[in-house]
Enzyme design. Structure first.
Site, short mmCIF file in Angstrom:
data_model
loop_
_atom_site.label_atom_id
_atom_site.label_comp_id
_atom_site.label_asym_id
_atom_site.label_seq_id
_atom_site.Cartn_x
_atom_site.Cartn_y
_atom_site.Cartn_z
N PRO A 9 -16.03 -22.12 38.75
CA PRO A 9 -17.10 -22.34 39.71
C PRO A 9 -18.33 -23.06 39.13
CG PRO A 9 -16.94 -20.02 39.12
CD PRO A 9 -15.71 -20.69 38.58
N ASN A 10 -18.86 -23.94 39.94
CA ASN A 10 -20.10 -24.70 39.66
C ASN A 10 -19.93 -25.81 38.62
OD1 ASN A 10 -21.81 -23.16 41.47
ND2 ASN A 10 -21.55 -21.48 40.02
N ARG A 17 -26.53 -29.72 37.56
CA ARG A 17 -27.01 -28.35 37.29
C ARG A 17 -27.56 -28.24 35.86
NH1 ARG A 17 -21.91 -24.40 35.69
NH2 ARG A 17 -23.48 -22.79 35.86
N TYR A 22 -26.30 -27.70 30.13
CA TYR A 22 -24.93 -28.23 30.24
C TYR A 22 -24.83 -29.73 29.98
CZ TYR A 22 -24.18 -23.64 32.29
OH TYR A 22 -24.13 -22.28 32.48
N ASN A 73 -12.05 -23.58 31.51
CA ASN A 73 -13.42 -23.08 31.50
C ASN A 73 -13.55 -22.26 32.78
OD1 ASN A 73 -16.12 -22.51 31.56
ND2 ASN A 73 -16.80 -24.60 31.07
N ALA A 76 -18.45 -18.74 35.36
CA ALA A 76 -19.01 -17.39 35.54
C ALA A 76 -17.92 -16.31 35.61
CB ALA A 76 -19.87 -17.35 36.80
N HIS A 79 -16.92 -13.82 32.71
CA HIS A 79 -17.62 -12.57 32.40
C HIS A 79 -17.20 -11.42 33.31
CE1 HIS A 79 -19.81 -15.53 30.20
NE2 HIS A 79 -20.23 -16.12 31.30
N ASP A 86 -5.57 -11.50 33.61
CA ASP A 86 -4.19 -11.05 33.78
C ASP A 86 -3.25 -12.23 34.06
OD1 ASP A 86 -4.91 -8.45 33.34
OD2 ASP A 86 -4.74 -7.79 35.41
N GLU A 97 -9.76 -21.78 25.68
CA GLU A 97 -10.92 -21.54 26.53
C GLU A 97 -12.08 -22.40 26.03
OE1 GLU A 97 -13.77 -17.69 27.36
OE2 GLU A 97 -13.13 -18.22 25.36
N HIS A 99 -16.29 -23.30 26.57
CA HIS A 99 -17.61 -23.13 27.20
C HIS A 99 -18.54 -24.20 26.67
CE1 HIS A 99 -16.47 -19.55 29.25
NE2 HIS A 99 -15.93 -19.11 28.14
N ILE A 100 -19.17 -24.88 27.59
CA ILE A 100 -20.06 -25.98 27.21
C ILE A 100 -21.25 -25.42 26.42
CG2 ILE A 100 -21.60 -27.76 28.17
CD1 ILE A 100 -19.60 -27.81 30.61
N SER A 101 -21.82 -24.35 26.93
CA SER A 101 -22.97 -23.72 26.26
C SER A 101 -22.45 -22.64 25.30
CB SER A 101 -23.90 -23.10 27.30
OG SER A 101 -23.23 -22.04 27.98
N ARG A 106 -27.00 -16.64 24.87
CA ARG A 106 -27.70 -16.65 26.16
C ARG A 106 -27.92 -15.22 26.67
NH1 ARG A 106 -24.87 -20.84 30.02
NH2 ARG A 106 -26.78 -20.43 31.20
N ARG A 110 -23.60 -12.69 29.62
CA ARG A 110 -22.63 -13.73 29.24
C ARG A 110 -21.88 -13.38 27.96
NH1 ARG A 110 -23.99 -17.93 32.88
NH2 ARG A 110 -26.21 -17.82 33.35
C1 DQA Z 1 -20.09 -21.78 31.11
C2 DQA Z 1 -20.91 -20.55 30.72
C3 DQA Z 1 -20.90 -19.51 31.83
O1 DQA Z 1 -21.66 -18.38 31.45
C4 DQA Z 1 -21.50 -20.09 33.09
O2 DQA Z 1 -21.44 -19.15 34.15
C5 DQA Z 1 -20.92 -21.39 33.48
C6 DQA Z 1 -20.56 -22.35 32.44
C7 DQA Z 1 -20.18 -22.88 30.05
O3 DQA Z 1 -19.36 -23.79 30.10
O4 DQA Z 1 -21.07 -22.86 29.20
O5 DQA Z 1 -20.81 -21.70 34.66
O6 DQA Z 1 -18.72 -21.40 31.21
#
Ligand code: DQA
Length: 157
Positions: A9-10, A17, A22, A73, A76, A79, A86, A97, A99-101, A106, A110
Site C-alpha cells: 500500500p501507498n 509521498r 522515500y 515491499n 505498512a 508491521h 503466512d 524483502e 524497505h526503502i527507508s 523510525r 515500524r
Molecule cells: C516502507 C516502510 C513502511 O514502514 C511504510 O509503511 C511504507 C514503506 C519502506 O519501503 O520504507 O509504506 O515499507
C-alpha cells in the site's frame, strides 16, 4: 526463471509521498530499472502493486508453481500482516524483502516486522536503490539453487 515483484500500500504514491523519506523516484521508474536488469540477467519479471491485503495474499499464492522468486515491499502491512507472512511461508519460494527507508530508525511501531522471519533476506534503508540490490541478490540466490539442483541431478546418474 521468473521473479515477481510485489508492492504494498501507498507505494503507488512514490515520488509524491514524503520525498524526504522515500525519495523522488516514481514506482514506474524503479520498475523500468528492474526490468532492464532482469533482461540483462535473462530473467522474466512481473510487477504487481496493491493497496489491499487480500490481493497481496492472492498474488503471493499465484506465485506458487509460476515464479522462482519473490521481491516484496509489503509497506505498512509489514508491521501488521500475519496473512501476508503466512502466504510467504506457504509458497516457500526465495523471497527478498525490501524497505526503502530504514524502518529500524523510525517510529517504534515500524520496528515490529511480521514478514522478515519468513523471508530469505531483507534490504533496508538504501532508498530506491534497494530494489536493484534485491535483483542482484535474487540472481545470486537463483544461481545457487540451480547449481545445487544440477549437482543433485549428476549425483542421481
Ligand atoms: C516502507 C516502510 C513502511 O514502514 C511504510 O509503511 C511504507 C514503506 C519502506 O519501503 O520504507 O509504506 O515499507
Amino acid at each position: 526463471m521468473k521473479v515477481v515483484v510485489i508492492q504494498g500500500p501507498n507505494l503507488n504514491m512514490l515520488g509524491v509521498r514524503e520525498q524526504h523519506i522515500y525519495g523522488a523516484m516514481k514506482l514506474e521508474h524503479i520498475h523500468a530499472q528492474m526490468k532492464d536488469f532482469a533482461s540483462q540477467s535473462g530473467l522474466e519479471i512481473e510487477f504487481f502493486q496493491s493497496n489491499l491485503e487480500g490481493e497481496i495474499v492472492d498474488k503471493i499464492q499465484e506465485c506458487y508453481g509460476d515464479a522462482n522468486g519473490i521481491i516484496i515491499n509489503a509497506a505498512a502491512y509489514t508491521h501488521t500482516s500475519i496473512a501476508i507472512r503466512d502466504a510467504i511461508s506457504a509458497v516457500n519460494l526465495p523471497t527478498i524483502e525490501v524497505h526503502i527507508s530504514n524502518i529500524y530508525r523510525r517510529e517504534d511501531f515500524r520496528k515490529q516486522n511480521m514478514i522478515a522471519p519468513v523471508c530469505s533476506s531483507s534490504i533496508v534503508g538504501f532508498g530506491p536503490f534497494g530494489y536493484h540490490l534485491a535483483m542482484v541478490g535474487m540472481v545470486q540466490v537463483l544461481n545457487e539453487i540451480k547449481a545445487v539442483q544440477e549437482m543433485q541431478k549428476q549425483q542421481a546418474v
